[in-house]
Design a protein around this motif. Structure first.
Motif, PDB file in Angstrom:
ATOM      1  N   PRO A   1       0.832  -1.211   0.000  1.00 30.34           N
ATOM      2  CA  PRO A   1       0.000   0.000   0.000  1.00 30.34           C
ATOM      3  C   PRO A   1       0.866   1.261   0.000  1.00 30.34           C
ATOM      4  N   ALA A   2       0.467   2.244  -0.814  1.00 36.52           N
ATOM      5  CA  ALA A   2       1.224   3.501  -0.877  1.00 36.52           C
ATOM      6  C   ALA A   2       1.146   4.190   0.481  1.00 36.52           C
ATOM      7  N   ASN A   3       2.143   4.967   0.787  1.00 34.38           N
ATOM      8  CA  ASN A   3       2.173   5.766   2.026  1.00 34.38           C
ATOM      9  C   ASN A   3       2.082   4.927   3.291  1.00 34.38           C
ATOM     10  N   ASP A   4       2.478   3.673   3.216  1.00 34.17           N
ATOM     11  CA  ASP A   4       2.416   2.824   4.403  1.00 34.17           C
ATOM     12  C   ASP A   4       3.680   1.984   4.422  1.00 34.17           C
ATOM     13  N   ARG A   5       4.698   2.456   5.102  1.00 33.16           N
ATOM     14  CA  ARG A   5       6.007   1.808   5.014  1.00 33.16           C
ATOM     15  C   ARG A   5       6.008   0.494   5.789  1.00 33.16           C
ATOM     16  N   PHE A   6       6.346  -0.554   5.117  1.00 35.21           N
ATOM     17  CA  PHE A   6       6.412  -1.889   5.729  1.00 35.21           C
ATOM     18  C   PHE A   6       7.862  -2.115   6.168  1.00 35.21           C
ATOM     19  N   VAL A   7       8.050  -2.232   7.465  1.00 33.95           N
ATOM     20  CA  VAL A   7       9.411  -2.343   8.013  1.00 33.95           C
ATOM     21  C   VAL A   7       9.731  -3.801   8.296  1.00 33.95           C
ATOM     22  N   PHE A   8      10.892  -4.243   7.850  1.00 39.55           N
ATOM     23  CA  PHE A   8      11.341  -5.607   8.163  1.00 39.55           C
ATOM     24  C   PHE A   8      12.863  -5.653   8.085  1.00 39.55           C
TER      25      PHE A   8
END
Ligand code: FES
Length: 338
Positions: A126-133
């Motif tokens: 999703p845009a504007n939703d940073r997925f951190v891993f």
């Protein structure tokens, strides 16, 4: 049965388990990240000691937790359900505790057939939703009927807005059949992640041995991309195994990585080369090829990803070659078949 209490030593953290809940599930629910990988009794990443009280070992596999280990008070925390209050001993996995595990939708952006039995799938997040891993972690795809399938993230966290997964075709595989037969670009999937405590330890200067079998290359690719982006000076010895030439589905990429780095050495290894492979490279079991070149692993850090039997053999043989217990990180790819 009522809620049981679990105390984790040596830190002294206390948390509760609901009836039937495994020690690992209870710890994660309480925000305590014990080390884990497969959550299925197959990889051994969650093994620890029960210091007081008793547990039901549930679906722990004999090849991952031997009878002798059970008698010595060892348990797989992903399977062990407390039978009353217990005191356990285990390490808290540093580094991932602050990263939120989330459920997100994603759109299939690209499907690329990388080998006869490997599909590389790129998901748009999703845009504007940073997925951190962290490089080396995995996600669970959330499928119809409450089913889940775990896949390592093959792309580095710096590739913002997308993640890459490597899907191996399995006979009757719930998701792999879909990926190879019906899935289309633009389809929407849901996933949960990031999961797992096998990730590239960035706080170490130790030389790295990476061993991947089949799509076990995927988490290693994420780590390699990260090391290259950071221009890491750490020596990396990358061994990738497959049965036949076609199974080295990222051979060209690995060669490019090695050409772009002064510290990366890449060794592909085939275990069942046929004349069709026209192969004059290394042959045999991939972890044994690594050991033949690196007989003394003291001071190394090892990342091993692939089939449980390979991971088990590497754990045993690398320890015998001097690898420290706390320097072995593994991701055992379990399937209904193995
Ligand atoms: S996480 Fe428990 S055996 Fe893999």
């Amino acid at each position: 049965m009522s809620v049981t209490s679990i105390r984790l030593e040596p830190g002294g953290q206390q948390f509760a388990a609901d009836p039937g809940q495994s020690i690992l599930e209870a710890a994660l629910a309480a925000g305590i990240t014990l080390p884990y990988g497969c959550r299925d009794g197959a990889c051994g990443a969650c093994k620890g000691s029960v210091l007081a009280g008793s547990v039901d070992h549930g679906r722990a596999r004999a090849d991952t937790l031997s009878d002798a280990e059970r008698s010595a008070g060892k348990a797989l925390f992903c399977c062990a359900v407390p039978l009353g209050d217990v005191v356990i001993e285990g390490r808290v996995a540093a580094g991932v505790a602050d990263i939120p595990v989330r459920k997100l939708p994603a759109r299939v952006q690209r499907l690329e057939r990388a080998a006869a039995d490997v599909m590389v799938m790129t998901l748009k997040l999703p845009a504007n939703d940073r997925f951190v891993f962290l490089p080396g972690q995995y996600i669970d795809l959330l499928l119809a009927g409450g089913k889940r399938r775990s896949y390592s993230i093959a792309s580095s966290p710096s590739r913002e807005g997308e993640i890459e997964l490597h899907i191996r075709k399995l006979e009757g595989g719930v998701f792999s059949t879909q990926a190879f037969e019906t899935l289309q670009e633009k389809d929407i999937l849901r996933f949960e992640g990031p999961l797992g405590t096998t990730f590239l330890r960035g706080d170490s200067a130790r030389p790295i041995l990476m061993v991947g079998g089949g799509t076990g290359f995927a988490p290693l690719q994420a780590m390699l991309e990260t090391l290259l982006e950071n221009e890491s000076p750490r020596p990396v010895h990358l061994y990738v195994g497959a049965r036949t030439r076609d199974g080295l589905y990222r051979d060209e990429l690995a060669r490019r990585f090695a050409a772009a780095s002064r510290t990366l050495r890449y060794v592909p290894v085939l275990s069942e080369a046929t004349p069709d492979c026209a192969w004059n490279g290394r042959t045999g079991l991939v972890h044994l090829a690594a050991l033949a070149d690196l007989p003394d692993l003291s001071g190394f850090e090892a990342y091993v990803c692939g089939a449980p039997a390979m991971v088990d053999a590497a754990r045993r043989d690398f320890a015998a070659a001097g690898l420290a217990d706390d320097a072995f990180f593994a991701d055992a790819f379990t399937t209904a078949a193995n």
